[in-house]
Scaffold this motif. Structure first.
Motif, short mmCIF file in Angstrom:
data_model
loop_
_atom_site.label_atom_id
_atom_site.label_comp_id
_atom_site.label_asym_id
_atom_site.label_seq_id
_atom_site.Cartn_x
_atom_site.Cartn_y
_atom_site.Cartn_z
N ALA A 33 -4.48 2.36 -1.76
CA ALA A 33 -3.50 1.99 -0.65
C ALA A 33 -2.18 1.73 -1.43
N PHE A 34 -2.11 1.03 -2.49
CA PHE A 34 -0.77 0.80 -3.06
C PHE A 34 -0.03 1.97 -3.49
N LEU A 35 -0.94 2.68 -4.23
CA LEU A 35 -0.20 4.17 -4.82
C LEU A 35 0.07 5.20 -3.52
N GLU A 36 -0.74 5.11 -2.49
CA GLU A 36 -0.58 5.85 -1.20
C GLU A 36 1.00 5.17 -0.68
N ALA A 37 1.11 4.10 -0.58
CA ALA A 37 2.17 3.37 0.27
C ALA A 37 3.49 3.76 -0.60
N LEU A 38 3.40 3.92 -1.75
CA LEU A 38 4.59 4.34 -2.63
C LEU A 38 5.18 6.02 -2.24
N GLU A 39 4.22 6.72 -2.26
CA GLU A 39 4.01 8.19 -1.85
C GLU A 39 4.80 8.10 -0.24
N ALA A 40 3.91 7.33 0.83
CA ALA A 40 4.25 7.64 1.96
C ALA A 40 5.73 7.10 2.56
N THR A 41 6.07 6.13 1.76
CA THR A 41 7.44 5.59 2.06
C THR A 41 8.65 6.13 1.33
N GLY A 42 8.31 7.14 0.48
CA GLY A 42 9.38 7.74 -0.21
C GLY A 42 9.90 7.16 -1.37
N CYS A 43 9.05 6.05 -2.17
CA CYS A 43 9.40 5.32 -3.16
C CYS A 43 9.38 6.24 -4.27
N ALA A 221 1.19 -15.13 4.17
CA ALA A 221 0.44 -13.98 3.95
C ALA A 221 1.01 -12.64 4.43
N GLY A 222 1.47 -11.71 3.41
CA GLY A 222 2.23 -10.72 3.92
C GLY A 222 1.56 -9.93 5.15
N GLU A 223 0.56 -9.90 5.30
CA GLU A 223 0.06 -9.20 6.57
C GLU A 223 0.47 -9.78 7.83
N THR A 224 0.70 -10.97 7.81
CA THR A 224 1.02 -11.65 9.12
C THR A 224 2.50 -11.86 9.36
N MET A 225 3.21 -11.41 8.56
CA MET A 225 4.90 -11.07 8.69
C MET A 225 5.23 -10.06 9.66
N ASP A 226 6.15 -10.35 10.47
CA ASP A 226 6.58 -9.43 11.37
C ASP A 226 7.72 -8.53 10.63
N ALA A 227 8.15 -7.54 11.31
CA ALA A 227 9.08 -6.73 10.70
C ALA A 227 10.34 -7.36 10.35
N SER A 228 10.82 -8.43 11.54
CA SER A 228 12.14 -8.84 11.19
C SER A 228 12.07 -9.99 9.92
N LEU A 229 11.08 -10.47 9.68
CA LEU A 229 11.03 -11.61 8.53
C LEU A 229 10.83 -10.70 7.29
N VAL A 252 11.65 -1.62 2.38
CA VAL A 252 11.11 -2.66 3.31
C VAL A 252 9.71 -1.95 3.95
N ASP A 253 9.95 -0.75 4.09
CA ASP A 253 8.58 -0.08 4.78
C ASP A 253 7.67 -0.04 3.79
N PHE A 254 7.87 0.27 2.54
CA PHE A 254 6.88 -0.11 1.42
C PHE A 254 5.98 -1.32 1.39
N LEU A 255 6.79 -2.42 1.28
CA LEU A 255 6.02 -3.82 1.44
C LEU A 255 5.36 -3.97 2.71
N ARG A 256 6.05 -3.68 3.69
CA ARG A 256 5.13 -3.86 5.06
C ARG A 256 3.76 -3.03 5.18
N ARG A 257 3.81 -1.91 4.72
CA ARG A 257 2.89 -1.00 4.53
C ARG A 257 1.53 -1.54 3.71
N VAL A 258 2.02 -1.92 2.40
CA VAL A 258 1.06 -2.37 1.52
C VAL A 258 0.51 -3.69 1.83
N ALA A 259 1.37 -4.60 2.48
CA ALA A 259 0.91 -5.77 2.83
C ALA A 259 -0.28 -5.80 4.03
N HIS A 260 -0.20 -4.97 5.08
CA HIS A 260 -1.09 -4.49 6.01
C HIS A 260 -2.33 -3.92 5.44
#
Length: 413
Positions: A33-43, A221-229, A252-260
């Motif tokens: 999931a970590f490596l896939e998030a890097l690819e999916a979000t264009g990092c 916890a990262g998975e509890t944070m909303d998009a604004s935060l 920011v999309d990477f951090l949100r994605r990997v946290a969830h």
């Protein structure tokens, strides 16, 4: 059992459960999931100079076969985001009229953290683990030659992986970072009790200044944070990069994605005054470790960096019983706060015989210098004489075995 190797350009083409089964340690940064998030979000991708080329080995007894070994791997068109510096090697190639790029790199992008690189399930493959590691090391050389890369590099390796790579002809490189180890501390004050009086007083003064400034911390916890935060937290980190004239490696999309995608892995320490966010430090957790990764603030506050990035992390480890804390790269100032100099390893192979010999001589001298530095730096630890291992009677110690600059802000350092 027959084995078949291939290079895949998208980790999404590998089943997540099969990839993750190759490393049961809980290390967060080699998770699918970590490596896939890097690819999916264009990092990472061709536009960033990190071109995915993951090595995958399957046992082919039935049909396509199950993944039994893998290496996260990229073709690089530059040397940014690696934290094992080879800029001088690239410049030497250029002066000789040779191309240093592309090069092959086995590593976790933008993540200078020691961990497994040769991922394997020897039982599923029906072979000895050492034999399978040796095969992966040989395959790395084969894929580098096939890609016409100048060399193959494996960063921040564990000892077993490093040994296999060296048996295949890779060169050994040493570096140093600063790690904290939990030796059964009951509280933060228990940890400080082993300090010399002047160092203990300094640490308490730094923490007191933050409290006196009216700053409080929330642990999120990262998975509890909303998009604004998440935008606010990422904005703090991005500010750190921009202050030093660099763009952020991530988004920011990477951090949100990997946290969830990895609940319980991403943790944020949010500093607030009267309920208004002032700063944040982003951490990852897994396998008994805490990793400090990104930090930023809206402005300067006395001692806030030390509190957010170091003291809050140490306190978190003590409260949760985590054994080790890696706060990020660089920074001798960590020594005074109880982080111990520790050797790190990487492995390097260059296709050009002449350059490989020259680099081998250079690395021999560099290893001596790094090892001597670690011994010298350890004498500056803040612990009282005879108490560098406070609390060892309560819990067996298990410490980890330890150019042009990178852009600032990529770590909490």
């Amino acid at each position: 059992m027959p084995l078949k190797a291939e290079v895949v350009a998208r980790i999404a083409d590998v089943a997540a459960d099969e990839w993750d089964a190759l490393d049961p340690t809980g290390h967060p940064f080699t998770r699918h999931a970590f490596l896939e998030a890097l690819e999916a979000t264009g990092c990472v991708g061709e536009e960033t100079g990190w071109i995915p080329a993951h090595l995958v080995v399957r046992a082919t007894r039935r049909g396509k076969g199950r993944v039994v070994a893998a290496v996260p791997q990229y073709l690089k068109t530059h040397s940014w985001g690696e934290f094992v510096f080879d800029w001088s090697w690239a410049q030497s190639y250029l002066r000789a009229g040779l191309d240093y790029y592309p090069k092959q790199l086995s590593a976790v992008p933008f993540t200078p953290v020691t961990g497994p690189r040769l991922l394997l399930d020897a039982t599923a493959a029906g072979v000895d683990p050492t034999e399978l590691r040796d095969e992966l090391a040989r395959l790395l050389l084969q894929t580098a030659r096939h890609a016409d890369a100048s060399g193959a590099h494996v960063n921040f390796t564990l000892e077993d992986d490093q040994a296999a790579l060296e048996r295949a002809g890779f060169l050994r490189r040493h570096d140093c970072r600063f790690l904290w180890h939990n030796r059964g501390y009951r509280s933060f004050d228990d940890f400080l009790a082993g300090f010399r009086a002047d160092k203990r007083k300094k640490a308490k003064r730094e923490r007191r200044r933050v409290v006196e400034a009216g700053i409080e911390f929330r642990t999120l916890a990262g998975e509890t944070m909303d998009a604004s935060l998440w935008r606010t937290v990422f904005g703090f980190s991005e500010r750190t990069f921009l202050r030093h004239g660099n763009g952020h490696y991530l988004n920011v999309d990477f951090l949100r994605r990997v946290a969830h995608a990895l609940p319980g892995t991403v943790m944020v320490k949010l500093a607030e005054r009267a309920g208004k966010p002032l700063a944040a430090a982003v951490f990852f957790e897994g396998g008994g470790w805490l990793y400090g990764r990104y930090w930023g603030a809206s402005g300067h506050e006395d001692s806030l960096h030390f509190e957010a990035c170091y003291y809050q992390g140490i306190e978190y480890c003590i409260e949760r019983g985590l054994r080790h804390f890696d706060p990020g790269t660089q920074g001798e100032h960590k020594i005074a706060r109880g982080f111990e100099p520790t050797r790190t390893l990487s492995a390097h192979w260059l296709a050009h015989d002449g350059f490989r010999v020259a680099v081998e001589r250079y690395l021999a001298r560099e290893r001596e210098a790094i090892d001597a530095y670690i011994v010298s730096a350890a004498t500056h630890l803040p612990f009282q004489r005879g108490s560098t291992d406070p609390g060892a009677d309560r819990l067996d110690a298990d410490p980890a075995a330890p150019h042009p600059p990178e852009p600032h802000g990529t770590d909490t350092a």
